[in-house]
Design an enzyme around this catalytic site. Structure first.
Site, PDB file in Angstrom:
ATOM      1  N   GLU A   1      -6.619   4.780   8.252  1.00  0.00           N
ATOM      2  CA  GLU A   1      -6.395   6.187   7.884  1.00  0.00           C
ATOM      3  C   GLU A   1      -7.663   6.787   7.278  1.00  0.00           C
ATOM      4  OE1 GLU A   1      -2.781   5.427   5.720  1.00  0.00           O
ATOM      5  OE2 GLU A   1      -1.842   4.862   7.620  1.00  0.00           O
TER       6      GLU A   1
ATOM      7  N   HIS B   1      -9.503   1.182   5.579  1.00  0.00           N
ATOM      8  CA  HIS B   1      -8.183   1.396   6.192  1.00  0.00           C
ATOM      9  C   HIS B   1      -8.337   2.383   7.358  1.00  0.00           C
ATOM     10  CE1 HIS B   1      -4.017   2.469   6.751  1.00  0.00           C
ATOM     11  NE2 HIS B   1      -3.708   1.380   6.066  1.00  0.00           N
TER      12      HIS B   1
ATOM     13  N   ASN C   1       0.871  -1.180   0.000  1.00  0.00           N
ATOM     14  CA  ASN C   1       0.000   0.000   0.000  1.00  0.00           C
ATOM     15  C   ASN C   1       0.909   1.232   0.000  1.00  0.00           C
ATOM     16  OD1 ASN C   1      -1.778   2.069   0.505  1.00  0.00           O
ATOM     17  ND2 ASN C   1      -2.388   1.363   2.549  1.00  0.00           N
TER      18      ASN C   1
ATOM     19  N   SER D   1       3.825  -2.086  10.270  1.00  0.00           N
ATOM     20  CA  SER D   1       5.288  -2.097  10.452  1.00  0.00           C
ATOM     21  C   SER D   1       5.948  -3.401   9.996  1.00  0.00           C
ATOM     22  CB  SER D   1       5.660  -1.821  11.910  1.00  0.00           C
ATOM     23  OG  SER D   1       5.209  -0.546  12.308  1.00  0.00           O
TER      24      SER D   1
ATOM     25  N   LYS E   1       0.136   4.258  -0.179  1.00  0.00           N
ATOM     26  CA  LYS E   1      -0.486   5.431   0.478  1.00  0.00           C
ATOM     27  C   LYS E   1      -0.284   6.675  -0.394  1.00  0.00           C
ATOM     28  CE  LYS E   1      -0.175   3.103   4.887  1.00  0.00           C
ATOM     29  NZ  LYS E   1      -0.017   3.168   6.332  1.00  0.00           N
TER      30      LYS E   1
ATOM     31  N   GLY F   1       4.212   5.762  10.466  1.00  0.00           N
ATOM     32  CA  GLY F   1       3.850   6.961   9.719  1.00  0.00           C
ATOM     33  C   GLY F   1       2.991   7.940  10.497  1.00  0.00           C
TER      34      GLY F   1
ATOM     35  N   GLU G   1      -5.087  -4.879  10.853  1.00  0.00           N
ATOM     36  CA  GLU G   1      -4.078  -3.820  10.950  1.00  0.00           C
ATOM     37  C   GLU G   1      -4.311  -3.037  12.240  1.00  0.00           C
ATOM     38  OE1 GLU G   1      -2.206  -2.798   6.876  1.00  0.00           O
ATOM     39  OE2 GLU G   1      -3.753  -1.335   7.337  1.00  0.00           O
TER      40      GLU G   1
HETATM   41  P1  13P Z   1       3.212   0.366   7.632  1.00  0.00           P
HETATM   42  O1  13P Z   1       3.715  -0.930   7.052  1.00  0.00           O
HETATM   43  O2  13P Z   1       3.928   1.562   7.108  1.00  0.00           O
HETATM   44  O3  13P Z   1       3.123   0.315   9.128  1.00  0.00           O
HETATM   45  O4  13P Z   1       1.699   0.539   7.108  1.00  0.00           O
HETATM   46  C1  13P Z   1       0.803  -0.510   7.244  1.00  0.00           C
HETATM   47  C2  13P Z   1      -0.431  -0.154   6.521  1.00  0.00           C
HETATM   48  O5  13P Z   1      -1.170   0.715   6.936  1.00  0.00           O
HETATM   49  C3  13P Z   1      -0.714  -0.866   5.257  1.00  0.00           C
HETATM   50  O6  13P Z   1      -2.006  -0.626   4.804  1.00  0.00           O
END
Ligand code: 13P
Length: 259
Positions: A95, A93, A8, A214, A10, A172, A165
Site C-alpha cells: 500500500e 508494504h 497490521n 487474507s 492499517k 481491502g 505479501e
Molecule cells: P489482509 O489480511 O487484510 O489481506 O491484509 C494483509 C496485509 O496487507 C497485512 O499487512
C-alpha cells in the site's frame, strides 16, 4: 525461532477505539514464550497504547516512518521519535509502494533507519496480479528483496523479518484471491535462496519469513505448517479480537506439534 503473529491495523480505529481494542486483546491473548504477538496501530495511537500494553503479551510496531531522524520534513515521523514506543516497523508494504509511490530506494533507506534505531524492520515484498500473470514473480521478489536489503550487512540480516505479501491476495482493495500454501511455499523457497546467495547459508536461515494476505483463522494453519514459515502478517482479521486470538492459539498448537 519464535512464531510471529502480527496484526497490521492499517488506517482503522480512532485512538479511543484502538485503546478499547487493545484492552480486549490484553484480556484474551495468552502469553506464550515462543509466540511473539505484535499489533501495529495507526501512528496517532502508538503513544497511548505503549503506556497501556503489557509488552510481555503484546508488543507494538509502526506502519510507516521517515528515514531521517529529525529536521525540516513537514508531516513526517521518524524512528528516533517512535523508537521508545515500538519494537517493530513495517517497511515497503504494497500500500505504501503503490498508493504512495515509495521506491526501493526509499524502502532501503527505511530498513537501514529502523536497524539504526534498534527496531526490527518487517520488509514486505510481493508481486501484483499482472506481474504474476506475466511470469515476473521471481524477478519482482528478487528486485524488491535486494532493493530493500541493499544496505543491510550479514551481521544485521537476522534482525530483519521478511514478509511475503502477494498484492493479489491482500484484502481491502476489491477482489482478493486467497493464496494457496503451495504458492507461498514457492515464494519462500525463492526468498530463502536469494538470502543464501547474498548472505551465506547459515546466516540466511536466521531470517524469519512471514506470510500475509487474507489470512484468517480458517486458513492460518495451512500457512503456518509450511517449513519455512515463521509467522503471519494479518490485516482485516486482526481487527476482530476473536479471530486474532484464535490465530495465536493455532500458531501455538502448530509450534507445539512441530517435530
Ligand atoms: P489482509 O489480511 O487484510 O489481506 O491484509 C494483509 C496485509 O496487507 C497485512 O499487512
Amino acid at each position: 525461532m519464535k512464531t510471529y503473529i502480527i496484526g497490521n491495523w492499517k488506517m482503522n480505529f480512532t485512538v479511543g477505539e484502538s485503546s478499547l481494542f487493545l484492552h480486549k486483546l490484553l484480556q484474551k491473548v495468552p502469553s506464550y514464550r515462543d509466540i511473539e504477538t505484535v499489533v501495529i496501530p495507526s501512528l496517532i495511537a502508538i503513544q497511548s497504547l505503549s503506556l497501556q500494553t503489557d509488552r510481555r503479551k503484546i508488543k507494538l510496531g509502526c506502519q510507516n516512518f521517515y528515514h531521517q531522524d529529525f529536521g525540516a520534513y513537514t508531516g513526517e515521523v521518524s524512528i528516533a521519535q517512535v523508537r521508545s514506543l515500538v519494537d517493530y516497523a513495517i517497511v515497503g508494504h504494497s500500500e505504501r509502494r503503490y498508493i504512495f509511490n515509495e521506491s526501493d530506494k526509499d524502502i532501503r533507506a527505511k530498513v537501514a533507519a529502523a536497524l539504526r534505531g534498534g527496531l526490527t524492520p518487517i520488509l514486505c515484498i510481493g508481486e501484483t496480479e499482472a506481474e504474476r500473470k506475466d511470469g515476473e514473480t521471481a524477478d519482482v521478489l528478487r528486485d524488491q528483496l535486494l532493493g530493500g536489503l541493499g544496505d543491510v550487512s550479514a551481521e544485521d540480516i537476522s534482525k530483519v523479518i521478511v514478509a511475503y505479501e502477494p498484492v493479489w491476495a491482500i484484502s481491502g482493495h476489491g477482489k482478493a484471491t486467497v493464496a494457496s500454501p503451495l504458492d507461498v511455499k514457492d515464494a519462500f523457497k525463492l526468498i530463502r535462496k536469494i538470502l543464501k546467495e547474498t548472505y551465506g547459508k547459515e546466516t540466511a536461515e536466521e531470517t524469519a519469513l512471514l506470510f500475509g494476505g487474507s489470512v484468517k483463522s480458517t486458513n492460518a494453519e495451512s500457512y503456518l505448517l509450511l517449513d519455512d514459515c515463521s509467522g503471519l502478517l494479518i490485516g482485516g482479521a486482526s481487527l476482530i479480537a476473536s479471530e486474532f486470538t484464535d490465530i495465536i492459539e493455532i500458531a501455538k498448537r502448530v509450534k507445539d506439534e512441530r517435530p
